[in-house]
Design an enzyme around this catalytic site. Sequence first.
Site, PDB file in Angstrom:
ATOM      1  N   ILE A  97       1.446  -1.062   0.270  1.00 59.26           N
ATOM      2  CA  ILE A  97      -0.021  -0.239   0.192  1.00 59.26           C
ATOM      3  C   ILE A  97       1.094   1.588  -0.109  1.00 59.26           C
ATOM      4  CG2 ILE A  97      -1.515   0.891   0.832  1.00 59.26           C
ATOM      5  CD1 ILE A  97      -3.197  -1.094   2.261  1.00 59.26           C
ATOM      6  N   SER A 145       2.866  -7.238   8.692  1.00 63.47           N
ATOM      7  CA  SER A 145       1.011  -7.603   7.883  1.00 63.47           C
ATOM      8  C   SER A 145       0.669  -8.825   7.479  1.00 63.47           C
ATOM      9  CB  SER A 145       1.387  -6.887   6.532  1.00 63.47           C
ATOM     10  OG  SER A 145       1.751  -7.628   5.504  1.00 63.47           O
ATOM     11  N   THR A 183       7.367  -4.622  16.044  1.00 60.00           N
ATOM     12  CA  THR A 183       7.236  -3.308  14.898  1.00 60.00           C
ATOM     13  C   THR A 183       5.693  -2.816  15.491  1.00 60.00           C
ATOM     14  OG1 THR A 183       9.027  -4.585  13.420  1.00 60.00           O
ATOM     15  CG2 THR A 183       6.764  -3.101  12.192  1.00 60.00           C
ATOM     16  N   THR A 238      -6.820  -1.418  10.568  1.00 58.95           N
ATOM     17  CA  THR A 238      -7.478  -2.448  10.011  1.00 58.95           C
ATOM     18  C   THR A 238      -8.413  -3.489  10.009  1.00 58.95           C
ATOM     19  OG1 THR A 238      -6.880  -5.129   8.815  1.00 58.95           O
ATOM     20  CG2 THR A 238      -5.868  -3.787  10.977  1.00 58.95           C
ATOM     21  N   ASP A 239      -9.720  -3.484   9.286  1.00 57.79           N
ATOM     22  CA  ASP A 239     -11.218  -4.329   9.675  1.00 57.79           C
ATOM     23  C   ASP A 239     -10.743  -4.981  11.043  1.00 57.79           C
ATOM     24  OD1 ASP A 239      -9.836  -5.848   8.656  1.00 57.79           O
ATOM     25  OD2 ASP A 239     -11.956  -5.797   6.977  1.00 57.79           O
ATOM     26  N   GLU A 240      -9.604  -6.163  10.580  1.00 48.93           N
ATOM     27  CA  GLU A 240      -9.440  -7.644  11.622  1.00 48.93           C
ATOM     28  C   GLU A 240      -9.120  -6.744  12.964  1.00 48.93           C
ATOM     29  OE1 GLU A 240      -6.543  -9.951  10.254  1.00 48.93           O
ATOM     30  OE2 GLU A 240      -7.211  -9.553   8.322  1.00 48.93           O
ATOM     31  N   TYR A 295      -1.508 -11.163  14.439  1.00 50.55           N
ATOM     32  CA  TYR A 295      -1.557  -9.849  13.698  1.00 50.55           C
ATOM     33  C   TYR A 295      -2.561  -9.359  14.213  1.00 50.55           C
ATOM     34  CZ  TYR A 295      -2.694  -7.055   9.621  1.00 50.55           C
ATOM     35  OH  TYR A 295      -3.108  -5.396   9.385  1.00 50.55           O
ATOM     36  N   LYS A 341      -2.101  -4.645  16.305  1.00 48.32           N
ATOM     37  CA  LYS A 341      -3.061  -3.714  15.212  1.00 48.32           C
ATOM     38  C   LYS A 341      -3.586  -2.745  16.543  1.00 48.32           C
ATOM     39  CE  LYS A 341      -1.723  -2.695  11.550  1.00 48.32           C
ATOM     40  NZ  LYS A 341      -1.224  -1.354  10.817  1.00 48.32           N
ATOM     41  N   TYR A 360      -8.766 -22.039   2.021  1.00 49.19           N
ATOM     42  CA  TYR A 360      -8.920 -22.725   3.686  1.00 49.19           C
ATOM     43  C   TYR A 360     -10.013 -23.329   3.794  1.00 49.19           C
ATOM     44  CZ  TYR A 360      -4.361 -20.037   4.228  1.00 49.19           C
ATOM     45  OH  TYR A 360      -2.722 -19.321   3.677  1.00 49.19           O
TER      46      TYR A 360
HETATM   47  P1  NAD Z   1       3.469  -4.259   3.208  1.00 39.79           P
HETATM   48  O1  NAD Z   1       4.130  -6.145   4.159  1.00 39.79           O
HETATM   49  O2  NAD Z   1       3.205  -5.122   2.226  1.00 39.79           O
HETATM   50  O3  NAD Z   1       4.498  -4.088   3.465  1.00 39.79           O
HETATM   51  C1  NAD Z   1       5.251  -3.506   5.050  1.00 39.79           C
HETATM   52  C2  NAD Z   1       6.418  -2.835   4.344  1.00 39.79           C
HETATM   53  O4  NAD Z   1       6.504  -1.985   6.503  1.00 39.79           O
HETATM   54  C3  NAD Z   1       7.016  -2.932   3.880  1.00 39.79           C
HETATM   55  O5  NAD Z   1       8.108  -1.886   3.497  1.00 39.79           O
HETATM   56  C4  NAD Z   1       8.249  -3.587   5.061  1.00 39.79           C
HETATM   57  O6  NAD Z   1       9.725  -3.195   5.052  1.00 39.79           O
HETATM   58  C5  NAD Z   1       7.448  -2.566   6.313  1.00 39.79           C
HETATM   59  N1  NAD Z   1       8.133  -2.425   6.959  1.00 39.79           N
HETATM   60  C6  NAD Z   1       7.815  -3.564   8.507  1.00 39.79           C
HETATM   61  N2  NAD Z   1       8.634  -3.625   9.610  1.00 39.79           N
HETATM   62  C7  NAD Z   1       9.324  -1.843   9.937  1.00 39.79           C
HETATM   63  C8  NAD Z   1      10.270  -1.578  11.074  1.00 39.79           C
HETATM   64  N3  NAD Z   1      10.614  -1.894  11.898  1.00 39.79           N
HETATM   65  N4  NAD Z   1      10.572  -0.009  10.461  1.00 39.79           N
HETATM   66  C9  NAD Z   1      10.292   0.589   8.830  1.00 39.79           C
HETATM   67  N5  NAD Z   1       9.602  -1.010   7.930  1.00 39.79           N
HETATM   68  C10 NAD Z   1       8.912  -1.887   8.197  1.00 39.79           C
HETATM   69  O7  NAD Z   1       2.110  -4.203   4.199  1.00 39.79           O
HETATM   70  P2  NAD Z   1       0.855  -3.889   3.511  1.00 39.79           P
HETATM   71  O8  NAD Z   1       0.028  -5.173   3.111  1.00 39.79           O
HETATM   72  O9  NAD Z   1       0.886  -2.303   2.422  1.00 39.79           O
HETATM   73  O10 NAD Z   1       0.125  -2.864   4.542  1.00 39.79           O
HETATM   74  C11 NAD Z   1       0.375  -1.152   4.691  1.00 39.79           C
HETATM   75  C12 NAD Z   1      -0.602  -1.077   6.122  1.00 39.79           C
HETATM   76  O11 NAD Z   1      -1.700  -1.352   5.901  1.00 39.79           O
HETATM   77  C13 NAD Z   1       0.026  -2.322   7.358  1.00 39.79           C
HETATM   78  O12 NAD Z   1       0.246  -1.131   8.237  1.00 39.79           O
HETATM   79  C14 NAD Z   1      -1.155  -3.174   7.899  1.00 39.79           C
HETATM   80  O13 NAD Z   1      -1.355  -3.375   8.659  1.00 39.79           O
HETATM   81  C15 NAD Z   1      -2.001  -2.184   7.030  1.00 39.79           C
HETATM   82  N6  NAD Z   1      -3.457  -2.902   6.211  1.00 39.79           N
HETATM   83  C16 NAD Z   1      -3.568  -3.214   5.336  1.00 39.79           C
HETATM   84  C17 NAD Z   1      -3.972  -4.213   4.375  1.00 39.79           C
HETATM   85  C18 NAD Z   1      -4.019  -4.758   3.032  1.00 39.79           C
HETATM   86  O14 NAD Z   1      -5.237  -5.325   3.153  1.00 39.79           O
HETATM   87  N7  NAD Z   1      -3.268  -4.930   2.516  1.00 39.79           N
HETATM   88  C19 NAD Z   1      -5.499  -3.990   5.112  1.00 39.79           C
HETATM   89  C20 NAD Z   1      -5.432  -2.783   5.563  1.00 39.79           C
HETATM   90  C21 NAD Z   1      -4.408  -2.581   6.655  1.00 39.79           C
HETATM   91  O1  DAU Z   2      -9.070  -6.793   6.881  1.00 41.64           O
HETATM   92  C1  DAU Z   2      -7.776  -6.379   6.056  1.00 41.64           C
HETATM   93  C2  DAU Z   2      -6.673  -7.776   6.322  1.00 41.64           C
HETATM   94  O2  DAU Z   2      -6.111  -8.163   5.341  1.00 41.64           O
HETATM   95  C3  DAU Z   2      -4.834  -7.327   6.142  1.00 41.64           C
HETATM   96  O3  DAU Z   2      -4.756  -5.830   7.643  1.00 41.64           O
HETATM   97  C4  DAU Z   2      -4.377  -7.621   6.947  1.00 41.64           C
HETATM   98  O4  DAU Z   2      -2.750  -7.044   6.696  1.00 41.64           O
HETATM   99  C5  DAU Z   2      -3.647  -9.139   5.043  1.00 41.64           C
HETATM  100  O5  DAU Z   2      -3.096  -9.259   5.215  1.00 41.64           O
HETATM  101  C6  DAU Z   2      -5.451  -9.129   5.262  1.00 41.64           C
HETATM  102  O6  DAU Z   2      -5.361  -9.866   5.722  1.00 41.64           O
HETATM  103  P1  DAU Z   2      -6.470 -11.136   5.081  1.00 41.64           P
HETATM  104  O7  DAU Z   2      -5.844 -12.517   6.598  1.00 41.64           O
HETATM  105  O8  DAU Z   2      -7.774 -10.721   4.994  1.00 41.64           O
HETATM  106  O9  DAU Z   2      -5.408 -11.716   4.580  1.00 41.64           O
HETATM  107  P2  DAU Z   2      -4.894 -12.762   3.031  1.00 41.64           P
HETATM  108  O10 DAU Z   2      -4.452 -12.397   1.871  1.00 41.64           O
HETATM  109  O11 DAU Z   2      -4.210 -13.303   4.299  1.00 41.64           O
HETATM  110  O12 DAU Z   2      -6.480 -14.283   2.837  1.00 41.64           O
HETATM  111  C7  DAU Z   2      -7.710 -13.833   2.481  1.00 41.64           C
HETATM  112  C8  DAU Z   2      -8.758 -14.271   2.382  1.00 41.64           C
HETATM  113  O13 DAU Z   2      -7.980 -15.898   1.895  1.00 41.64           O
HETATM  114  C9  DAU Z   2      -9.223 -15.429   4.282  1.00 41.64           C
HETATM  115  O14 DAU Z   2      -9.875 -15.525   4.165  1.00 41.64           O
HETATM  116  C10 DAU Z   2      -7.995 -16.490   4.380  1.00 41.64           C
HETATM  117  C11 DAU Z   2      -7.900 -16.493   2.656  1.00 41.64           C
HETATM  118  N1  DAU Z   2      -7.004 -17.390   1.913  1.00 41.64           N
HETATM  119  C12 DAU Z   2      -5.527 -16.558   1.834  1.00 41.64           C
HETATM  120  C13 DAU Z   2      -4.119 -17.370   1.242  1.00 41.64           C
HETATM  121  C14 DAU Z   2      -3.324 -16.383   1.513  1.00 41.64           C
HETATM  122  C15 DAU Z   2      -6.565 -18.983   1.646  1.00 41.64           C
HETATM  123  O15 DAU Z   2      -8.264 -19.050   0.926  1.00 41.64           O
HETATM  124  N2  DAU Z   2      -5.665 -19.612   1.035  1.00 41.64           N
HETATM  125  C16 DAU Z   2      -4.371 -18.660   0.504  1.00 41.64           C
HETATM  126  O16 DAU Z   2      -3.307 -19.380   0.665  1.00 41.64           O
END
Ligand code: NAD
Ligand code: DAU
Length: 339
Positions: A12, A84, A99, A124-126, A149, A153, A206
Amino acid sequence: MKIFLTGGAGFIGSNFVRYLLSETGVRQVINYDKLTYAGNLENLKDVEGDPRYRFVCGDICDRAALDEALPPETDLLINFAAESHVDRSIESAAEFIETNVLGVQALLDLSRRKGVRRFVQISTDEVMGSIEGDRYFNETSPLEPNSPYAASKAAAEMLVRAARMTFGLETVVVRSGNCYGPYQFPEKLIPLMISNTIKNVPLPVYGDGLQERDWVFVGDYARALWAVAMKGRAGAVYCIGARTQRTNLEVVRAVLAGLGRPESLIRYVQDRPGHDRRYALDPTRLEQELGWRPAESFASGLKRTIEWYRSNPSWIEKVTSGAYRDYYQRMYGRREGYR
Ligand code: NAD
Ligand code: DAU
């Protein structure tokens, strides 16, 4: 406007950096990132030459390094940095606590000391757990996290609240559903399913695959976050959701259909422990106060995402290879912290 981002080399964050640099009025963007397995400078190659942009390699838990990197009179600090991935937190929670909890406190302390004008915490919604039936989370839903996780958060949100209530730091929190789009590390559902489909290997689903997630395209997320950062009420929480709930099976089938591959590639595997059944967000506050609307439907967002991964097979190879990480480690002189 001077902006300091943490975790801007991740999924993101890197999309948001690109979005920010297309905004007028942004004078400086510093991206402070530890470059864990999930942070890739490959994600930001196209903005490296922009004179307003600077990358600093560092850990948010390292208070001295943070102090050195954070300039005085920073207008906005946005904390994306986090561990994340839920499955990894089930394997081992230690880095998540470091972290996502201790790192956030270090950022809050420093922001207060150095007079950061506004602190935005990416949540996050989680943190609100699983919501059953046809109900929706909103900003007043209780925090009931179920995975390590999510718990880390939720703890971070509490620390942000305490910094505001006790010390008057101006803070805003965003909670979103599942984000998807280009540059997402292929461990999360959508990029993993696309990558496996392209490679013609099985797609692990899953449990029964009927868990629901609330999907938002990363470009829409970036616009929502910018609106909150600029115009959101101090102290408020905003839910970012595109009213797009899908079961995991619907998502996996849509990926297969988008790539013209058969459903026989699906493999049902053991369920995730403590697996949240359903996330669904009510974005009314964001819509009514800040006028945000998503531009992408799930179909159009997924089509763009599939196209991007199909056009960038070398990106997947690079970000998943150890050699790639070694290269950046040498380049930025870091010797620790990689996994
Ligand atoms: P990501 O895992 O792709 O990226 C995380 C970034 O943080 C990486 O660049 C990593 O190098 C950096 N990082 C990790 N530990 C660190 C530390 N100790 N110091 C400095 N940098 C560090 O994550 P993302 O999917 O881009 O998510 C970004 C944020 O959004 C997170 O806070 C996550 O909880 C939140 N979020 C993600 C989602 C999603 O669907 N991806 C949804 C809701 C919230
Ligand atoms: O809802 C926001 C969250 O979404 C963020 O806070 C997290 O950082 C982000 O990782 C994500 O969490 P989820 O656990 O929902 O995402 P993930 O992509 O791991 O899984 C999405 C759904 O798919 C979940 O119900 C688990 C399922 N899944 C996931 C993987 C990786 C599978 O069924 N098979 C898989 O291989």
